[in-house]
Design an enzyme around this catalytic site. Structure first.
Site, short mmCIF file in Angstrom:
data_model
loop_
_atom_site.label_atom_id
_atom_site.label_comp_id
_atom_site.label_asym_id
_atom_site.label_seq_id
_atom_site.Cartn_x
_atom_site.Cartn_y
_atom_site.Cartn_z
CG ASN A 15 8.38 1.75 5.79
OD1 ASN A 15 7.96 2.89 5.59
ND2 ASN A 15 7.76 0.68 5.36
NE ARG A 25 -3.51 4.00 2.88
CZ ARG A 25 -4.02 2.95 3.52
NH1 ARG A 25 -3.61 2.67 4.74
NH2 ARG A 25 -4.93 2.19 2.97
CG HIS A 74 3.89 -4.75 10.47
ND1 HIS A 74 3.01 -4.38 11.46
CD2 HIS A 74 3.45 -4.16 9.35
CE1 HIS A 74 2.07 -3.62 10.93
NE2 HIS A 74 2.32 -3.45 9.66
CG HIS A 126 4.06 3.89 13.04
ND1 HIS A 126 3.85 3.83 14.39
CD2 HIS A 126 3.23 4.85 12.56
CE1 HIS A 126 2.92 4.71 14.72
NE2 HIS A 126 2.53 5.35 13.62
N1 PXP Z 1 7.83 -4.63 6.46
C1 PXP Z 1 6.73 -4.59 5.69
C2 PXP Z 1 6.62 -5.57 4.59
C3 PXP Z 1 5.73 -3.63 5.90
O1 PXP Z 1 4.62 -3.62 5.13
C4 PXP Z 1 5.92 -2.67 6.92
C5 PXP Z 1 4.88 -1.60 7.13
O2 PXP Z 1 4.78 -0.81 6.01
C6 PXP Z 1 7.10 -2.73 7.69
C7 PXP Z 1 8.03 -3.73 7.46
C8 PXP Z 1 7.39 -1.73 8.75
O3 PXP Z 1 6.43 -1.77 9.76
P1 PXP Z 1 6.39 -0.62 10.84
O4 PXP Z 1 6.12 0.66 10.12
O5 PXP Z 1 5.30 -1.04 11.75
O6 PXP Z 1 7.75 -0.61 11.51
#
Ligand code: PXP
Length: 270
Positions: free
Chosen positions: A25, A67, A212, A235
């Site tokens: 991501n 954002r 996440h 992140h």
């Molecule tokens: N999966 C989904 C559906 C998310 O909304 C996010 C955060 O945007 C992530 C994965 C990735 O999470 P992180 O950025 O905490 O690794």
């Protein structure tokens, strides 16, 4: 998909272990870019580097308030990526039109609240089933695979299957927060919850993803759940890239500055 045959402890071949894909991501490359405006750092360049590093796909969340990722980012990612694009979005009419225009490989539907810093929980699939069902159908009719970002909860999995989703992505945020708090009992409970949820989802034919808050410290217990075939991580990786790359970036700047000074000295010495 590639499968690695696993040999059980008795030496017999057991069920093949499916390969685990990584979706990177890149939202927070855009967060950094937007802090100054302009084009740097470019999320598309980051996406190419992530693929070079082993990412199987790229995930980007087009938020209602834009954002981080912008509409232009989505256009560029869709046109130029060499790997599948997973577009995260809320189930709104505006996002539906955007998804139908770009036709990404997959759409992951997430709950969105303007005031939240990140996606704080899973979708209320039962509560929104009436609107989700036709929404999911429109995406699928366009050839887009549909994923629902949910808590690892059996009733929500049943509802996800009922509304026609192809995939569920299990929200690992609670597990990761408990791990940060060193709550061993909580972590064990959450891993078991993910295990049961993944098994239940696979048994009704849903593909299982998770993500996440995952980090080097929290990824492995989730990666050991056999039904999970994809992790989406953002992140932490973008933050970690600073530590992997900052020294090199500073070194290059040092060289350019020193070269300029040497040239100045040479000019004065003439
Ligand atoms: N999966 C989904 C559906 C998310 O909304 C996010 C955060 O945007 C992530 C994965 C990735 O999470 P992180 O950025 O905490 O690794």
């Amino acid at each position: 998909m590639a499968a690695n045959r696993k040999v059980s402890e008795t030496g017999q071949a057991s069920t093949p272990v499916r390969a685990l894909r990584l979706g990177v991501n890149i939202d927070h490359v855009a967060t950094l870019r937007n802090a100054r405006g302009g084009m740097h750092p470019d999320p598309l360049r980051a996406a190419h580097l992530a693929i070079e590093g082993g990412a199987d796909g790229i995930t980007a969340h087009l938020r209602e308030d834009r954002r981080h990722i912008s509409d232009t980012d989505i256009t560029r990612l869709k046109n130029e990526l060499t790997r599948p694009l997973n577009l995260e979005m809320a189930a709104t009419d505006e996002m539906l039109q955007i998804a139908l225009r770009h036709v990404p490989n997959a759409c992951c539907l997430v709950p969105e609240r303007r005031e939240e810093r990140t996606t704080e929980g899973g979708l209320d699939v039962q509560g929104a089933a009436k609107t989700l069902k036709p929404f999911v159908a429109k995406l699928k009719d366009a050839g887009i695979r549909v994923s629902l970002f949910i808590e690892p909860d059996i009733k929500t999995i049943e509802a996800s299957s009922d509304v026609g989703a192809d995939i569920v992505e299990l929200h690992t945020g609670r597990y990761c927060n408990l791990a940060l708090e060193h709550d061993a009992a909580g972590v064990a409970f959450e891993i078991e919850r993910h295990r049961k949820a993944a098994s239940a989802a696979a048994s009704v034919g849903l593909e299982v993803h998770a993500g996440h808050g995952l980090t080097y410290n929290t990824v492995q217990p989730i990666a050991r759940i056999p039904e999970i075939v994809e992790l989406n991580i953002g992140h932490f990786l973008i933050g970690e890239a600073i530590f992997g790359g900052l020294s090199m970036a500073v070194r290059r700047m040092r060289v350019l500055m020193d070269e300029a000074r040497e040239a100045l000295s040479a000019q004065r010495g003439r």
